[in-house]
Design a protein around this motif. Sequence first.
Motif, short mmCIF file in Angstrom:
data_model
loop_
_atom_site.label_atom_id
_atom_site.label_comp_id
_atom_site.label_asym_id
_atom_site.label_seq_id
_atom_site.Cartn_x
_atom_site.Cartn_y
_atom_site.Cartn_z
N GLY A 175 -16.09 24.83 6.92
CA GLY A 175 -14.70 25.21 7.16
C GLY A 175 -13.75 24.85 6.04
N THR A 178 -11.32 27.71 5.39
CA THR A 178 -10.36 27.80 6.48
C THR A 178 -9.30 26.72 6.35
OG1 THR A 178 -12.01 28.75 7.97
CG2 THR A 178 -10.09 27.72 8.98
N HIS A 182 -5.27 27.54 5.77
CA HIS A 182 -4.24 27.09 6.70
C HIS A 182 -3.34 26.04 6.04
CE1 HIS A 182 -5.17 29.16 10.50
NE2 HIS A 182 -6.39 29.24 9.99
N VAL A 214 -12.14 34.86 3.50
CA VAL A 214 -11.94 34.60 4.91
C VAL A 214 -12.83 35.51 5.75
CG1 VAL A 214 -10.24 34.48 6.78
CG2 VAL A 214 -9.53 34.03 4.42
N LYS A 215 -13.55 34.91 6.71
CA LYS A 215 -14.34 35.71 7.63
C LYS A 215 -13.41 36.47 8.57
CE LYS A 215 -18.37 32.64 7.82
NZ LYS A 215 -19.21 31.79 8.70
N ASP A 217 -13.51 36.92 11.72
CA ASP A 217 -13.20 36.26 12.98
C ASP A 217 -12.17 35.14 12.83
OD1 ASP A 217 -14.72 34.39 11.68
OD2 ASP A 217 -16.25 34.20 13.24
N ALA A 218 -11.86 34.76 11.59
CA ALA A 218 -10.86 33.72 11.38
C ALA A 218 -9.44 34.25 11.54
CB ALA A 218 -11.03 33.10 9.99
N LYS A 245 -16.79 38.80 3.83
CA LYS A 245 -15.50 38.13 3.93
C LYS A 245 -14.41 38.98 3.29
CE LYS A 245 -17.05 33.28 3.94
NZ LYS A 245 -16.83 31.94 3.34
N PRO A 328 -7.49 25.44 14.10
CA PRO A 328 -7.33 24.94 12.73
C PRO A 328 -6.00 24.23 12.49
CG PRO A 328 -8.27 27.13 12.69
CD PRO A 328 -7.91 26.85 14.12
#
Length: 342
Positions: A175, A178, A182, A214-215, A217-218, A245, A328
């Motif tokens: 992560g 991610t 964020h 970024v995937k 689903d994120a 991604k 997150p």
Amino acid sequence: MTATANHVIHDIQADPFGERFSRHLAVHKQLLGGSFYFESASEALLDLVEAAYGGLPPHRLPITVPDFRIELQLVPHRDQPYIIEPPQVQMHSGAGVLCGVIDASNYVVISPAQHRALVVASEDMLDFPYHLRYELIEFAVFILATRGLGLVPLHGACVGRNGHGLLLLGASGAGKSTMALHSLLNGLDFLSEDAVFVHPETLLATGVANYVHVKPDALRFIEHEAARDWIGKAPVIRRRSGVEKFEADLRHSHGQIAASPLKLVGAVFVSSEQETDLDALLSFVPSDEIAARLHADQPYAAGQPGWLHFQQKMVQTGVHELRRGEHPQVSIEALMRLLDRL
């Protein structure tokens, strides 16, 4: 002007190595604390340099910096173009040079002692700009900067503010990207999501803040509509692992890229383990375990000059572990509180 097959045809008998090949275009970039000159007869290849490094803030380090030169050559199409993606890069070394070879028409040769590199790419490789940029051009930049400036190359992310930075480490998929994304959306300075280069004497960290990956689903965790739209409209790249991604350009983002190297004040191992107790998200890594954990997490960097000095300094600054919260945002708030304390 993009070089074509006609531009690379020459008299083999008179010039078997192509030494008279014209290299009349050049661009200069201040990257990773170094001064890089890219030379080519191909505008298409220099466009990829601009895609990678255009608009980035010039990072400088308090050391003497040599000039690095990277020559880029475009050669004709191969007889059998790639269908899905190019083969993986094969690494070789000897006689003071380092090589990354995809095939006979796509490779990079690096001479760290001479601060020079040669990138050769076929015209059909232009159909795979991500691989060409990341695996050949950026690879040359990273190796030259690491060896020429005495930097410790780390697989990790880095964010911070007010000139101070936190190094985010951990296994692939833990992560880190991610957390970095964020952090950016919450007002922290973004240095890098994937590769961080540290000057071991000063603990100044630098990187290339060009893209964040970024995937899909994120996106559900991104509440800001404009930011979600920025990422959702980005091109999709396919990692060697097969994971797809979004590749979102940070130079057109909703946050702040680190304008200069960040002084590391700590490191955080990002864990994929879930934690519902907010007070237990962050925990200290015992000082007598830090060296072993850093070595295990960074096997390549651990064999490079400057590692022991870097490792000793990280033991002194302290290292934490961050478990994953239910959202997150919860983890980022814990990260920001840590940064405020250090």
